[in-house]
Scaffold this motif. Structure first.
Motif, PDB file in Angstrom:
ATOM      1  N   ARG A  25       0.785  -1.183  -0.104  1.00 33.09           N
ATOM      2  CA  ARG A  25      -0.072  -0.024   0.028  1.00 33.09           C
ATOM      3  C   ARG A  25       0.785   1.247  -0.212  1.00 33.09           C
ATOM      4  O   ARG A  25       0.768   2.173  -0.710  1.00 33.09           O
ATOM      5  CB  ARG A  25      -0.817   0.081   1.118  1.00 33.09           C
ATOM      6  CG  ARG A  25      -1.908   1.207   1.353  1.00 33.09           C
ATOM      7  CD  ARG A  25      -2.956   1.130   2.260  1.00 33.09           C
ATOM      8  NE  ARG A  25      -2.249   0.867   3.664  1.00 33.09           N
ATOM      9  CZ  ARG A  25      -2.597  -0.147   4.486  1.00 33.09           C
ATOM     10  NH1 ARG A  25      -3.706  -1.083   4.244  1.00 33.09           N
ATOM     11  NH2 ARG A  25      -1.960  -0.149   5.686  1.00 33.09           N
ATOM     12  N   GLU A  26       1.728   1.247   0.737  1.00 30.42           N
ATOM     13  CA  GLU A  26       2.857   2.589   0.821  1.00 30.42           C
ATOM     14  C   GLU A  26       3.494   2.620  -0.634  1.00 30.42           C
ATOM     15  O   GLU A  26       3.906   3.758  -0.930  1.00 30.42           O
ATOM     16  CB  GLU A  26       3.794   2.232   2.045  1.00 30.42           C
ATOM     17  CG  GLU A  26       3.171   2.154   3.385  1.00 30.42           C
ATOM     18  CD  GLU A  26       2.330   3.593   3.737  1.00 30.42           C
ATOM     19  OE1 GLU A  26       2.930   4.617   3.049  1.00 30.42           O
ATOM     20  OE2 GLU A  26       1.460   3.524   4.703  1.00 30.42           O
ATOM     21  N   ALA A  29       1.100   4.151  -2.988  1.00 31.37           N
ATOM     22  CA  ALA A  29       0.913   5.638  -2.511  1.00 31.37           C
ATOM     23  C   ALA A  29       2.250   6.295  -2.944  1.00 31.37           C
ATOM     24  O   ALA A  29       1.993   7.448  -3.534  1.00 31.37           O
ATOM     25  CB  ALA A  29       0.666   5.817  -1.203  1.00 31.37           C
ATOM     26  N   GLU A  34      -3.886   5.989  -7.231  1.00 33.73           N
ATOM     27  CA  GLU A  34      -5.014   6.246  -6.605  1.00 33.73           C
ATOM     28  C   GLU A  34      -5.459   5.508  -5.440  1.00 33.73           C
ATOM     29  O   GLU A  34      -5.106   4.298  -5.425  1.00 33.73           O
ATOM     30  CB  GLU A  34      -6.401   6.302  -7.763  1.00 33.73           C
ATOM     31  CG  GLU A  34      -6.319   7.236  -8.703  1.00 33.73           C
ATOM     32  CD  GLU A  34      -7.379   7.196  -9.557  1.00 33.73           C
ATOM     33  OE1 GLU A  34      -8.494   6.485  -9.560  1.00 33.73           O
ATOM     34  OE2 GLU A  34      -7.569   8.278 -10.406  1.00 33.73           O
ATOM     35  N   GLN A  35      -6.261   5.999  -4.416  1.00 37.61           N
ATOM     36  CA  GLN A  35      -6.654   5.256  -3.189  1.00 37.61           C
ATOM     37  C   GLN A  35      -6.968   3.812  -3.557  1.00 37.61           C
ATOM     38  O   GLN A  35      -6.605   2.794  -2.906  1.00 37.61           O
ATOM     39  CB  GLN A  35      -7.342   5.908  -2.330  1.00 37.61           C
ATOM     40  CG  GLN A  35      -7.609   5.259  -1.174  1.00 37.61           C
ATOM     41  CD  GLN A  35      -8.576   6.111  -0.037  1.00 37.61           C
ATOM     42  OE1 GLN A  35      -8.965   6.936  -0.520  1.00 37.61           O
ATOM     43  NE2 GLN A  35      -8.834   5.633   0.936  1.00 37.61           N
ATOM     44  N   GLN A  38      -4.350   1.574  -4.535  1.00 35.70           N
ATOM     45  CA  GLN A  38      -3.483   1.228  -3.543  1.00 35.70           C
ATOM     46  C   GLN A  38      -3.881   0.216  -2.636  1.00 35.70           C
ATOM     47  O   GLN A  38      -3.238  -1.062  -2.361  1.00 35.70           O
ATOM     48  CB  GLN A  38      -3.304   2.420  -2.320  1.00 35.70           C
ATOM     49  CG  GLN A  38      -2.665   3.696  -3.234  1.00 35.70           C
ATOM     50  CD  GLN A  38      -2.655   4.897  -2.179  1.00 35.70           C
ATOM     51  OE1 GLN A  38      -2.716   4.626  -0.965  1.00 35.70           O
ATOM     52  NE2 GLN A  38      -2.698   6.024  -2.972  1.00 35.70           N
ATOM     53  N   ARG A 108       0.815   2.851 -13.372  1.00 36.15           N
ATOM     54  CA  ARG A 108       1.149   4.036 -12.337  1.00 36.15           C
ATOM     55  C   ARG A 108       1.160   5.472 -13.356  1.00 36.15           C
ATOM     56  O   ARG A 108       1.259   5.266 -14.504  1.00 36.15           O
ATOM     57  CB  ARG A 108       2.536   4.117 -11.592  1.00 36.15           C
ATOM     58  CG  ARG A 108       3.751   4.053 -12.359  1.00 36.15           C
ATOM     59  CD  ARG A 108       4.628   3.894 -11.447  1.00 36.15           C
ATOM     60  NE  ARG A 108       6.040   3.803 -12.089  1.00 36.15           N
ATOM     61  CZ  ARG A 108       6.667   5.064 -12.238  1.00 36.15           C
ATOM     62  NH1 ARG A 108       6.187   6.135 -11.740  1.00 36.15           N
ATOM     63  NH2 ARG A 108       7.961   5.083 -12.909  1.00 36.15           N
ATOM     64  N   ASP A 141     -10.275   1.310   4.976  1.00 38.62           N
ATOM     65  CA  ASP A 141     -10.220   1.185   3.394  1.00 38.62           C
ATOM     66  C   ASP A 141     -11.528   0.989   2.986  1.00 38.62           C
ATOM     67  O   ASP A 141     -12.077   1.370   1.952  1.00 38.62           O
ATOM     68  CB  ASP A 141      -9.180   0.093   3.234  1.00 38.62           C
ATOM     69  CG  ASP A 141      -7.741   0.737   3.306  1.00 38.62           C
ATOM     70  OD1 ASP A 141      -7.523   1.794   3.311  1.00 38.62           O
ATOM     71  OD2 ASP A 141      -7.006  -0.227   3.084  1.00 38.62           O
TER      72      ASP A 141
END
Length: 205
Positions: A25-26, A29, A34-35, A38, A108, A141
């Motif tokens: 996830r990091e 990010a 986008e969230q 992620q 990405r 989330d």
């Protein structure tokens, strides 16, 4: 570690699964995904690692990127876990398995160039979280995803109301035009009748 790799992680147990999820996830990010993407990356890694650990195996994960995508490679010490592969395939753009190596990618933003040194330092500073803390973050989330769905539903309801109002306007206009057309037709019929009568009169004269 190559220039395009940012971190390595050995996963042997449940805390390792949580660590893999967090690192994924990091990394996503840090690469400006986008969230929702992620969460997809984190969940795909979580499923691969969970099913690997459940099968009594270990995994070595390399977190990296190329010019177009986030790239994660997972090397397992046995057969790639089928259930984890199925879940990852639904969440990632590509999932390829060659022997014990699994390679996953997620596109990405191409116009954003990450600071590789800073990203390596950020990932290196991460430590496995407790199960409760990771569960809290997973719930966040899910809540964020639910908020997105609720907002989309409200927008669809508003759009549906606008479409119904537009439809009523179209039907009213259609009815008005039909009435005008009918009146015009009656006028044309009356005109032809009058012309026929005058023609008869002229012939009689």
């Amino acid at each position: 570690m190559t220039d395009d790799e940012f971190a390595h992680l050995h996963v042997r147990d449940l805390p390792g699964v949580f660590a893999a999820r967090r690192l994924g996830r990091e990394l996503a990010a840090g690469l400006a995904l986008e969230q929702q993407d992620q969460v997809r990356v984190a969940t795909a890694l979580s499923e691969i690692c969970r099913s690997t650990v459940t099968a009594g195996q270990t995994a070595v994960i390399a977190f990296g990127a190329d010019q177009a995508s986030l790239v994660v490679t997972v090397t397992v010490d046995g057969e790639p876990p089928k259930d984890g592969m199925v879940a990852a395939t639904r969440l990632m753009d590509t999932v390829q398995a060659r022997g014990k190596l699994i390679r996953m990618t997620k596109r990405r933003p191409p116009h954003i160039a990450p600071d590789k040194r800073v990203l390596r330092e950020q990932l290196a500073a991460l430590v496995p979280e407790s199960s409760l803390e990771e569960l809290r973050r997973q719930n966040q989330d899910l809540i964020a995803a639910l908020d997105d769905v609720t907002q989309q539903k409200e927008q669809l309801l508003l759009l549906n109301a606008e479409l119904q109002e537009t439809n009523r306007g179209v039907m009213a206009l259609y009815s008005e035009l039909s009435e005008e057309l009918e009146q015009t037709n009656r006028g044309v019929v009356a005109l032809y009748r009058e012309l026929d009568e005058k023609s008869d009169q002229l012939r009689a004269a």
